[in-house]
Design a protein around this motif. Structure first.
Motif, PDB file in Angstrom:
ATOM      1  N   MET A   1       0.856  -1.190   0.000  1.00  0.00           N
ATOM      2  CA  MET A   1       0.000   0.000   0.000  1.00  0.00           C
ATOM      3  C   MET A   1       0.897   1.247   0.000  1.00  0.00           C
ATOM      4  SD  MET A   1      -3.198   0.948   0.101  1.00  0.00           S
ATOM      5  CE  MET A   1      -4.366   2.147   0.670  1.00  0.00           C
ATOM      6  N   LEU A   2       0.757   2.060  -1.022  1.00  0.00           N
ATOM      7  CA  LEU A   2       1.561   3.264  -1.115  1.00  0.00           C
ATOM      8  C   LEU A   2       0.965   4.398  -0.281  1.00  0.00           C
ATOM      9  CD1 LEU A   2       2.436   3.496  -4.933  1.00  0.00           C
ATOM     10  CD2 LEU A   2       3.968   2.889  -3.069  1.00  0.00           C
ATOM     11  N   ARG A   3       1.839   5.183   0.300  1.00  0.00           N
ATOM     12  CA  ARG A   3       1.428   6.414   0.963  1.00  0.00           C
ATOM     13  C   ARG A   3       2.371   7.515   0.490  1.00  0.00           C
ATOM     14  NH1 ARG A   3       4.401   3.402   4.440  1.00  0.00           N
ATOM     15  NH2 ARG A   3       6.053   4.451   5.625  1.00  0.00           N
ATOM     16  N   LEU A  53       7.225  12.093  -2.189  1.00  0.00           N
ATOM     17  CA  LEU A  53       7.866  10.819  -1.864  1.00  0.00           C
ATOM     18  C   LEU A  53       6.785   9.776  -1.596  1.00  0.00           C
ATOM     19  CD1 LEU A  53      10.598  12.121   0.623  1.00  0.00           C
ATOM     20  CD2 LEU A  53      10.848  11.684  -1.831  1.00  0.00           C
ATOM     21  N   PHE A  54       6.845   8.680  -2.303  1.00  0.00           N
ATOM     22  CA  PHE A  54       5.867   7.599  -2.164  1.00  0.00           C
ATOM     23  C   PHE A  54       6.555   6.416  -1.490  1.00  0.00           C
ATOM     24  CE2 PHE A  54       5.009  10.196  -5.838  1.00  0.00           C
ATOM     25  CZ  PHE A  54       3.641  10.450  -5.789  1.00  0.00           C
ATOM     26  N   ARG A  55       5.957   5.914  -0.415  1.00  0.00           N
ATOM     27  CA  ARG A  55       6.575   4.842   0.355  1.00  0.00           C
ATOM     28  C   ARG A  55       5.660   3.619   0.456  1.00  0.00           C
ATOM     29  NH1 ARG A  55      10.884   7.414   2.603  1.00  0.00           N
ATOM     30  NH2 ARG A  55      10.642   9.617   3.136  1.00  0.00           N
ATOM     31  N   ASP A  56       6.310   2.474   0.638  1.00  0.00           N
ATOM     32  CA  ASP A  56       5.607   1.256   0.984  1.00  0.00           C
ATOM     33  C   ASP A  56       6.419   0.531   2.052  1.00  0.00           C
ATOM     34  OD1 ASP A  56       7.723   0.085  -0.366  1.00  0.00           O
ATOM     35  OD2 ASP A  56       6.542  -0.555  -2.092  1.00  0.00           O
ATOM     36  N   SER A  58       8.674  -1.500   1.849  1.00  0.00           N
ATOM     37  CA  SER A  58      10.083  -1.705   1.483  1.00  0.00           C
ATOM     38  C   SER A  58      10.887  -0.416   1.472  1.00  0.00           C
ATOM     39  CB  SER A  58      10.170  -2.382   0.101  1.00  0.00           C
ATOM     40  OG  SER A  58       9.548  -3.647   0.118  1.00  0.00           O
ATOM     41  N   GLY A  59      10.238   0.708   1.736  1.00  0.00           N
ATOM     42  CA  GLY A  59      10.945   1.983   1.746  1.00  0.00           C
ATOM     43  C   GLY A  59      10.459   2.915   0.664  1.00  0.00           C
ATOM     44  N   LEU A  60      11.357   3.743   0.112  1.00  0.00           N
ATOM     45  CA  LEU A  60      10.976   4.697  -0.923  1.00  0.00           C
ATOM     46  C   LEU A  60      10.629   3.936  -2.207  1.00  0.00           C
ATOM     47  CD1 LEU A  60      10.698   7.758  -1.446  1.00  0.00           C
ATOM     48  CD2 LEU A  60      12.993   7.690  -2.428  1.00  0.00           C
ATOM     49  N   ALA A  61       9.415   4.130  -2.680  1.00  0.00           N
ATOM     50  CA  ALA A  61       8.917   3.378  -3.837  1.00  0.00           C
ATOM     51  C   ALA A  61       8.882   4.210  -5.108  1.00  0.00           C
ATOM     52  CB  ALA A  61       7.519   2.843  -3.545  1.00  0.00           C
ATOM     53  N   ALA A  62       8.683   5.516  -4.969  1.00  0.00           N
ATOM     54  CA  ALA A  62       8.602   6.405  -6.131  1.00  0.00           C
ATOM     55  C   ALA A  62       8.864   7.831  -5.673  1.00  0.00           C
ATOM     56  CB  ALA A  62       7.234   6.297  -6.806  1.00  0.00           C
ATOM     57  N   VAL A  63       9.232   8.694  -6.641  1.00  0.00           N
ATOM     58  CA  VAL A  63       9.510  10.092  -6.316  1.00  0.00           C
ATOM     59  C   VAL A  63       9.203  10.956  -7.525  1.00  0.00           C
ATOM     60  CG1 VAL A  63      11.950   9.853  -6.973  1.00  0.00           C
ATOM     61  CG2 VAL A  63      11.274  11.707  -5.454  1.00  0.00           C
ATOM     62  N   PHE A  64       8.668  12.140  -7.261  1.00  0.00           N
ATOM     63  CA  PHE A  64       8.372  13.105  -8.324  1.00  0.00           C
ATOM     64  C   PHE A  64       8.747  14.490  -7.836  1.00  0.00           C
ATOM     65  CE2 PHE A  64       4.877  15.544 -10.750  1.00  0.00           C
ATOM     66  CZ  PHE A  64       5.708  15.743 -11.846  1.00  0.00           C
ATOM     67  N   ALA A  65       9.699  15.122  -8.533  1.00  0.00           N
ATOM     68  CA  ALA A  65      10.112  16.499  -8.221  1.00  0.00           C
ATOM     69  C   ALA A  65       9.418  17.433  -9.202  1.00  0.00           C
ATOM     70  CB  ALA A  65      11.633  16.628  -8.338  1.00  0.00           C
ATOM     71  N   TYR A  66       8.767  18.478  -8.699  1.00  0.00           N
ATOM     72  CA  TYR A  66       7.938  19.300  -9.573  1.00  0.00           C
ATOM     73  C   TYR A  66       7.785  20.712  -9.023  1.00  0.00           C
ATOM     74  CZ  TYR A  66       4.384  18.213  -6.043  1.00  0.00           C
ATOM     75  OH  TYR A  66       3.690  18.081  -4.858  1.00  0.00           O
ATOM     76  N   HIS A  67       7.259  21.576  -9.880  1.00  0.00           N
ATOM     77  CA  HIS A  67       6.863  22.929  -9.491  1.00  0.00           C
ATOM     78  C   HIS A  67       5.347  22.920  -9.324  1.00  0.00           C
ATOM     79  CE1 HIS A  67      10.828  24.508 -10.495  1.00  0.00           C
ATOM     80  NE2 HIS A  67      10.779  23.781 -11.593  1.00  0.00           N
ATOM     81  N   GLY A  91      11.376  -0.820  -9.681  1.00  0.00           N
ATOM     82  CA  GLY A  91      10.902  -1.752 -10.698  1.00  0.00           C
ATOM     83  C   GLY A  91       9.731  -2.605 -10.266  1.00  0.00           C
ATOM     84  N   ASP A  92       9.516  -2.759  -8.954  1.00  0.00           N
ATOM     85  CA  ASP A  92       8.408  -3.592  -8.465  1.00  0.00           C
ATOM     86  C   ASP A  92       7.178  -2.767  -8.117  1.00  0.00           C
ATOM     87  OD1 ASP A  92       9.525  -2.314  -6.292  1.00  0.00           O
ATOM     88  OD2 ASP A  92       9.406  -4.048  -4.950  1.00  0.00           O
ATOM     89  N   VAL A  93       7.171  -1.488  -8.502  1.00  0.00           N
ATOM     90  CA  VAL A  93       6.025  -0.606  -8.241  1.00  0.00           C
ATOM     91  C   VAL A  93       5.262  -0.413  -9.546  1.00  0.00           C
ATOM     92  CG1 VAL A  93       5.309   1.712  -7.533  1.00  0.00           C
ATOM     93  CG2 VAL A  93       7.198   0.561  -6.348  1.00  0.00           C
ATOM     94  N   PHE A  94       3.979  -0.746  -9.548  1.00  0.00           N
ATOM     95  CA  PHE A  94       3.209  -0.746 -10.790  1.00  0.00           C
ATOM     96  C   PHE A  94       2.133   0.336 -10.849  1.00  0.00           C
ATOM     97  CE2 PHE A  94       4.712  -5.119 -10.026  1.00  0.00           C
ATOM     98  CZ  PHE A  94       5.541  -5.237 -11.131  1.00  0.00           C
TER      99      PHE A  94
END
Length: 379
Positions: A1-3, A53-56, A58-67, A91-94
């Motif tokens: 479950m991502l947060r 920062l998106f976590r599950d 297993s730790g940091l799962a995804a990241v998006f830097a933006y304005h 790679g295991d985040v879909f």
């Protein structure tokens, strides 16, 4: 479950920094524009930078830097200089791009050169690439031999022009330059070029100069690199952009127009590729666009996408319907009206990406509209 949590760039932990770097490298692009150090440098020049920062478990799962712009609208970090960008993930985040946008509290994001693993990409995104690159697979000599095999006449002409330049002007030297005045000379050349061609001057906003200089003064792993071509001590051409992961990605390229007969811009790239071994480079990234010179130096292509990705919210479906209605109205006006509408929409988006103030956007729009209307009347 991502947060998801949203932070300022200066609040990034060392652990998240390392995980971000791993995700950037896993794309295979090796781009300094995907590195957290680039995002943190941009954040020094602009106050609208956020990191999702998106976590599950297993730790940091995804990241998006933006304005973050008004109304939950986002542009990727460094717009309008982000020639490649991504919502990075393990790679295991879909989870798809549009789902991650929604989790970050964003309604939509405008991309111009998005790398994405999503197949198909989010609705509203279309191929814009390819992004062209010169990729050194073994040695610089092998790379030049490969490129020369594709364009023997052109590379023979490069060597002829080099000899002519040395004979008529003096010793030719490609240099890694650390002189701030030379960088400012390149910026001045580029701004003149923007005015002469009628393109929006993306170097006019104050934040762009701050970002350029901050990168230039910054030590690795991501830094601003300036390469110059001189003959007889005279500056002929220069290229500047971020460098990291063994990749140089020029943003600004210009040359002394009085010496155009020697094609100094082409010669700079030719000599740069020939010295990749000693410069510690494995990739010269040219980005998207169809500039004629790129084909002579390309042996690798990456598929990128552009367009407006929308989070799955009702309000976004309403906006999409309004956009479709406007497109239908323009189509009724015939090809000239439709074409003009597309050009002014593209120009507006380019201005909005660079200008952070309402005054800057209005001034840019006024200039662009005047030039477009003048061109429409003369055609």
């Amino acid at each position: 479950m991502l947060r998801c949590e949203t932070i300022r760039a200066d609040a990034l932990s060392a652990q998240d920094h390392a995980a971000w770097v791993q995700m950037a490298q896993a794309t295979g692009l090796a781009s300094p524009l995907l590195h957290p150090d680039f995002a943190q440098t941009v954040a020094q020049a602009r106050n609208d930078v956020e990191i999702a920062l998106f976590r599950d478990c297993s730790g940091l799962a995804a990241v998006f830097a933006y304005h973050r712009r008004p109304g939950g609208f986002a542009r990727p970090i460094g717009s309008a200089f982000s020639d490649v960008h991504a919502i990075l993930r393990r790679g295991d985040v879909f989870a798809r791009d549009e789902e991650l946008l929604s989790m970050a509290g964003l309604s939509r994001a405008r991309f111009s050169a998005l790398f994405t693993p999503d197949k198909p990409p989010a609705a509203g995104l279309e191929p814009v690439g390819p992004s062209r690159a010169a990729l050194k697979r073994s040695t610089a000599d092998a790379l030049l031999s490969e490129l020369q095999g594709e364009h023997p006449k052109r590379f023979k002409d490069f060597r002829r022009r080099l000899r002519k330049l040395e004979t008529e002007i003096g010793e030719v030297r490609l240099e890694r330059c650390t002189d701030r005045e030379t960088l400012d000379q390149l910026i001045a050349w580029k701004r003149i070029q923007y005015r002469e061609t009628g393109r929006h001057d993306v170097l006019a906003p104050r934040w762009t100069a701050r970002m350029m200089h901050a990168l230039f003064d910054k030590p690795g792993p991501v830094t601003g690199r300036l390469y110059t071509l001189r003959a007889g001590g005279r500056l002929l051409a220069a290229e500047y952009g971020p460098e990291g992961h063994g990749t140089f990605h020029p943003w600004l390229a210009a040359y002394d127009p009085s010496l155009s007969v020697y094609s100094p811009g082409h010669l700079l790239v030719y000599l740069l590729l020939s010295r990749m071994d000693e410069l510690g480079l494995t990739r010269y990234e040219m980005g998207t666009g169809h500039e004629d010179y790129k084909k002579y130096f390309t042996n690798h292509r990456s598929e990128l996408f552009s367009g407006l990705a929308r989070a799955p919210h009702l309000e976004e479906r309403v906006r999409e319907a309004a956009t479709q209605l406007m497109n239908a109205i323009l189509a009724l006006g015939g090809e000239r009206v439709r074409s003009f509408g597309e050009r002014i929409h593209s120009r507006i988006d380019h201005i909005a990406a660079a200008e952070t103030s309402a005054a800057g956007r209005w001034a840019g729009l006024t200039r662009a509209a005047g030039m477009l209307f003048a061109g429409q009347r003369s055609s």
